[in-house]
Every structure is written in C-alpha cells, then in structure tokens.
Motif scaffolding. Structure first.
Motif, PDB file in Angstrom:
ATOM      1  N   ARG A  86       0.947  -1.161  -0.092  1.00 42.34           N
ATOM      2  CA  ARG A  86      -0.015  -0.027   0.187  1.00 42.34           C
ATOM      3  C   ARG A  86       0.786   1.084  -0.028  1.00 42.34           C
ATOM      4  NH1 ARG A  86      -2.847  -3.058   3.646  1.00 42.34           N
ATOM      5  NH2 ARG A  86      -1.897  -1.980   5.408  1.00 42.34           N
ATOM      6  N   TRP A  87       2.043   1.186   0.714  1.00 43.91           N
ATOM      7  CA  TRP A  87       2.975   2.505   1.111  1.00 43.91           C
ATOM      8  C   TRP A  87       3.597   2.635  -0.371  1.00 43.91           C
ATOM      9  CZ3 TRP A  87       8.332   2.259   1.435  1.00 43.91           C
ATOM     10  CH2 TRP A  87       8.991   3.530   1.736  1.00 43.91           C
ATOM     11  N   LEU A  88       3.965   1.478  -1.096  1.00 43.46           N
ATOM     12  CA  LEU A  88       4.377   1.745  -2.303  1.00 43.46           C
ATOM     13  C   LEU A  88       3.580   1.866  -3.713  1.00 43.46           C
ATOM     14  CD1 LEU A  88       7.152  -1.280  -1.869  1.00 43.46           C
ATOM     15  CD2 LEU A  88       7.668   1.424  -2.020  1.00 43.46           C
ATOM     16  N   ARG A  89       2.295   1.766  -3.312  1.00 42.63           N
ATOM     17  CA  ARG A  89       1.145   1.927  -4.456  1.00 42.63           C
ATOM     18  C   ARG A  89       1.282   0.770  -5.295  1.00 42.63           C
ATOM     19  NH1 ARG A  89       1.652   8.433  -6.175  1.00 42.63           N
ATOM     20  NH2 ARG A  89       0.754   9.111  -4.081  1.00 42.63           N
ATOM     21  N   ILE A  90       1.506  -0.269  -4.682  1.00 41.30           N
ATOM     22  CA  ILE A  90       1.467  -1.546  -5.859  1.00 41.30           C
ATOM     23  C   ILE A  90       0.501  -2.758  -5.138  1.00 41.30           C
ATOM     24  CG2 ILE A  90       3.933  -1.111  -6.817  1.00 41.30           C
ATOM     25  CD1 ILE A  90       4.747  -3.038  -4.766  1.00 41.30           C
ATOM     26  N   GLY A  91      -0.385  -1.961  -4.126  1.00 39.96           N
ATOM     27  CA  GLY A  91      -1.137  -3.113  -3.435  1.00 39.96           C
ATOM     28  C   GLY A  91      -2.355  -3.942  -4.433  1.00 39.96           C
ATOM     29  N   ARG A  92      -2.567  -3.077  -5.715  1.00 39.78           N
ATOM     30  CA  ARG A  92      -3.523  -3.852  -6.568  1.00 39.78           C
ATOM     31  C   ARG A  92      -2.826  -4.673  -7.464  1.00 39.78           C
ATOM     32  NH1 ARG A  92      -8.423  -0.240  -7.967  1.00 39.78           N
ATOM     33  NH2 ARG A  92      -9.119  -2.129  -8.697  1.00 39.78           N
ATOM     34  N   PHE A  93      -1.678  -4.857  -7.364  1.00 38.48           N
ATOM     35  CA  PHE A  93      -1.000  -5.491  -8.634  1.00 38.48           C
ATOM     36  C   PHE A  93      -0.849  -6.945  -8.047  1.00 38.48           C
ATOM     37  CE2 PHE A  93       1.458  -1.563  -9.619  1.00 38.48           C
ATOM     38  CZ  PHE A  93       0.363  -1.046 -10.559  1.00 38.48           C
ATOM     39  N   ILE A  94      -0.384  -7.910  -8.935  1.00 38.67           N
ATOM     40  CA  ILE A  94      -0.073  -9.411  -8.714  1.00 38.67           C
ATOM     41  C   ILE A  94       0.776  -9.585  -7.888  1.00 38.67           C
ATOM     42  CG2 ILE A  94      -1.648  -9.850 -10.841  1.00 38.67           C
ATOM     43  CD1 ILE A  94       0.797 -10.708 -12.070  1.00 38.67           C
ATOM     44  N   PRO A  95       0.890 -10.789  -7.423  1.00 33.21           N
ATOM     45  CA  PRO A  95       2.100 -11.231  -6.601  1.00 33.21           C
ATOM     46  C   PRO A  95       3.437 -11.341  -7.409  1.00 33.21           C
ATOM     47  CG  PRO A  95       0.183 -12.389  -5.911  1.00 33.21           C
ATOM     48  CD  PRO A  95      -0.214 -11.817  -6.945  1.00 33.21           C
ATOM     49  N   GLY A  96       4.179 -11.023  -6.864  1.00 37.18           N
ATOM     50  CA  GLY A  96       5.669 -10.952  -7.530  1.00 37.18           C
ATOM     51  C   GLY A  96       6.788 -10.232  -6.905  1.00 37.18           C
ATOM     52  N   CYS A  97       7.824  -9.698  -7.688  1.00 35.85           N
ATOM     53  CA  CYS A  97       8.993  -9.211  -7.375  1.00 35.85           C
ATOM     54  C   CYS A  97       9.040  -7.683  -7.779  1.00 35.85           C
ATOM     55  CB  CYS A  97      10.244  -9.963  -7.553  1.00 35.85           C
ATOM     56  SG  CYS A  97      10.554 -11.202  -6.728  1.00 35.85           S
ATOM     57  N   TYR A  98       8.986  -6.654  -6.928  1.00 32.53           N
ATOM     58  CA  TYR A  98       8.798  -5.182  -7.472  1.00 32.53           C
ATOM     59  C   TYR A  98       9.991  -4.491  -6.718  1.00 32.53           C
ATOM     60  CZ  TYR A  98       4.218  -6.394  -8.445  1.00 32.53           C
ATOM     61  OH  TYR A  98       3.088  -6.914  -9.208  1.00 32.53           O
ATOM     62  N   THR A  99      10.374  -3.583  -7.290  1.00 29.99           N
ATOM     63  CA  THR A  99      11.408  -2.618  -6.999  1.00 29.99           C
ATOM     64  C   THR A  99      10.600  -1.380  -6.020  1.00 29.99           C
ATOM     65  OG1 THR A  99      13.218  -0.894  -7.534  1.00 29.99           O
ATOM     66  CG2 THR A  99      11.175  -0.795  -9.014  1.00 29.99           C
ATOM     67  N   LEU A 100      11.618  -1.197  -5.068  1.00 32.26           N
ATOM     68  CA  LEU A 100      10.997  -0.104  -4.190  1.00 32.26           C
ATOM     69  C   LEU A 100      11.186   1.204  -4.860  1.00 32.26           C
ATOM     70  CD1 LEU A 100      13.254  -0.962  -1.181  1.00 32.26           C
ATOM     71  CD2 LEU A 100      10.994  -1.590  -1.619  1.00 32.26           C
ATOM     72  N   ALA A 101      12.017   1.610  -5.719  1.00 30.51           N
ATOM     73  CA  ALA A 101      11.900   2.976  -6.715  1.00 30.51           C
ATOM     74  C   ALA A 101      12.528   2.793  -7.684  1.00 30.51           C
ATOM     75  CB  ALA A 101      12.389   3.951  -5.633  1.00 30.51           C
ATOM     76  N   VAL A 102      12.195   3.699  -8.668  1.00 33.27           N
ATOM     77  CA  VAL A 102      12.912   4.021 -10.131  1.00 33.27           C
ATOM     78  C   VAL A 102      12.938   5.291 -10.223  1.00 33.27           C
ATOM     79  CG1 VAL A 102      11.809   1.741 -11.416  1.00 33.27           C
ATOM     80  CG2 VAL A 102      10.521   3.987 -11.417  1.00 33.27           C
ATOM     81  N   SER A 103      13.995   5.779 -11.016  1.00 32.76           N
ATOM     82  CA  SER A 103      14.299   7.253 -10.824  1.00 32.76           C
ATOM     83  C   SER A 103      13.806   7.790 -12.298  1.00 32.76           C
ATOM     84  CB  SER A 103      15.524   7.615 -10.546  1.00 32.76           C
ATOM     85  OG  SER A 103      16.622   6.667 -11.555  1.00 32.76           O
ATOM     86  N   GLU A 104      13.467   6.893 -13.235  1.00 30.55           N
ATOM     87  CA  GLU A 104      13.115   7.290 -14.859  1.00 30.55           C
ATOM     88  C   GLU A 104      11.525   7.474 -14.577  1.00 30.55           C
ATOM     89  OE1 GLU A 104      15.101   5.024 -17.796  1.00 30.55           O
ATOM     90  OE2 GLU A 104      16.732   4.249 -16.092  1.00 30.55           O
ATOM     91  N   GLU A 105      11.260   8.342 -15.644  1.00 29.40           N
ATOM     92  CA  GLU A 105       9.717   8.280 -15.918  1.00 29.40           C
ATOM     93  C   GLU A 105       9.349   7.418 -17.217  1.00 29.40           C
ATOM     94  OE1 GLU A 105       7.578  12.123 -16.181  1.00 29.40           O
ATOM     95  OE2 GLU A 105       8.600  12.886 -14.520  1.00 29.40           O
ATOM     96  N   LEU A 106       8.150   7.014 -17.301  1.00 29.68           N
ATOM     97  CA  LEU A 106       7.559   6.193 -18.525  1.00 29.68           C
ATOM     98  C   LEU A 106       7.618   7.193 -19.459  1.00 29.68           C
ATOM     99  CD1 LEU A 106       6.420   3.328 -19.391  1.00 29.68           C
ATOM    100  CD2 LEU A 106       4.318   4.412 -18.817  1.00 29.68           C
ATOM    101  N   PRO A 107       8.039   7.123 -20.812  1.00 31.86           N
ATOM    102  CA  PRO A 107       7.905   8.081 -21.946  1.00 31.86           C
ATOM    103  C   PRO A 107       6.479   8.588 -21.964  1.00 31.86           C
ATOM    104  CG  PRO A 107       9.521   6.229 -22.432  1.00 31.86           C
ATOM    105  CD  PRO A 107       8.715   6.044 -21.140  1.00 31.86           C
ATOM    106  N   GLU A 108       6.299   9.411 -22.560  1.00 30.82           N
ATOM    107  CA  GLU A 108       5.216  10.341 -22.609  1.00 30.82           C
ATOM    108  C   GLU A 108       4.148   9.574 -23.586  1.00 30.82           C
ATOM    109  OE1 GLU A 108       4.585  14.245 -23.503  1.00 30.82           O
ATOM    110  OE2 GLU A 108       6.601  14.997 -22.361  1.00 30.82           O
TER     111      GLU A 108
END
Length: 127
Positions: A86-108
C-alpha cells in the motif's frame, strides 16, 4: 483491465507474476508498475500488470518501458494485505517481485497508452 487503480479484475487476474530467474545485471523494472524480471522474461511474456504496453510483441517496448536503474527489491505474496505494498502504491498488482523505487519516468507516448486504457500512472517522486 479497468478502473483507475491499474490492478486486474478478478476474472482477468493471473496467479502471480514470473519470478526473476536470475539476479544479475540483466534485471529490469517496469516503469509503470515496478515489476522486476529479466529482460528476456519481459521480452517473452511482457508485464503481467501492464499487458497493454505490448512488451512481448515489440522488443523496443521492453527497452522503453523498463529500466535497469532501480533501488531495492520486495517480494509480495499477498499485495492486497501488505502495508508495504500500500505504501509503495502496488497493493492492487499481482504477487511478484517489485522494486522499491525507479528514477526514470515512463515516456510520454506510453503514459498516453496508460490513459487510453484507463490505468493510472504515478511518476517517480523527485528527491
């Protein structure tokens, strides 16, 4: 996939995302949902949370929509019950491995694809 949260409906839900089969320099994180897998796994199966990005159909999409520059990894077995998810805003995604943070934005252009699919995109927080 519907709704602003970007998660999958129960009838569309996959059991879990692929777990990285290697933990070396070939790991990449999805710039939208922060799912972590190897380049080859994204190329072969795409992103389980973001199928509309068509990473499994176009090699350029894997390069554009993922990054090797990320911080930390968290494994989630039950994202809906995890305070960290919930804190990372990934609570609605499926179980798996996630990063804590990325520094790049998704291209427009891919941010536009998120809007077209009624899926929220949260750009990385700036320090």
């Amino acid at each position: 996939m519907r709704g602003g949260g970007g998660g999958m409906d129960d009838d569309e839900r996959v059991g879990h995302a692929q777990i990285p089969n290697s933990f070396g320099h070939e790991l990449r994180a999805c710039l939208r949902c922060r799912l972590v897998k190897t380049y080859d796994q994204f190329r072969e199966n795409g992103c389980e949370n973001c199928p509309f990005l068509d990473m499994d159909k176009d090699r350029d999409n894997v390069v554009s929509c993922t990054t090797a520059n990320f911080t930390g990894i968290i494994s989630l077995m039950d994202p809906t019950r995890s305070w960290a998810a919930r804190w990372l805003r990934i609570g609605r995604f499926i179980p798996g491995c996630y990063t804590l943070a990325v520094s790049e934005e998704l291209p427009e252009e891919y941010q536009g694809m998120c809007q077209d699919n009624n899926v929220q995109y949260f750009p990385p927080k700036r320090p």
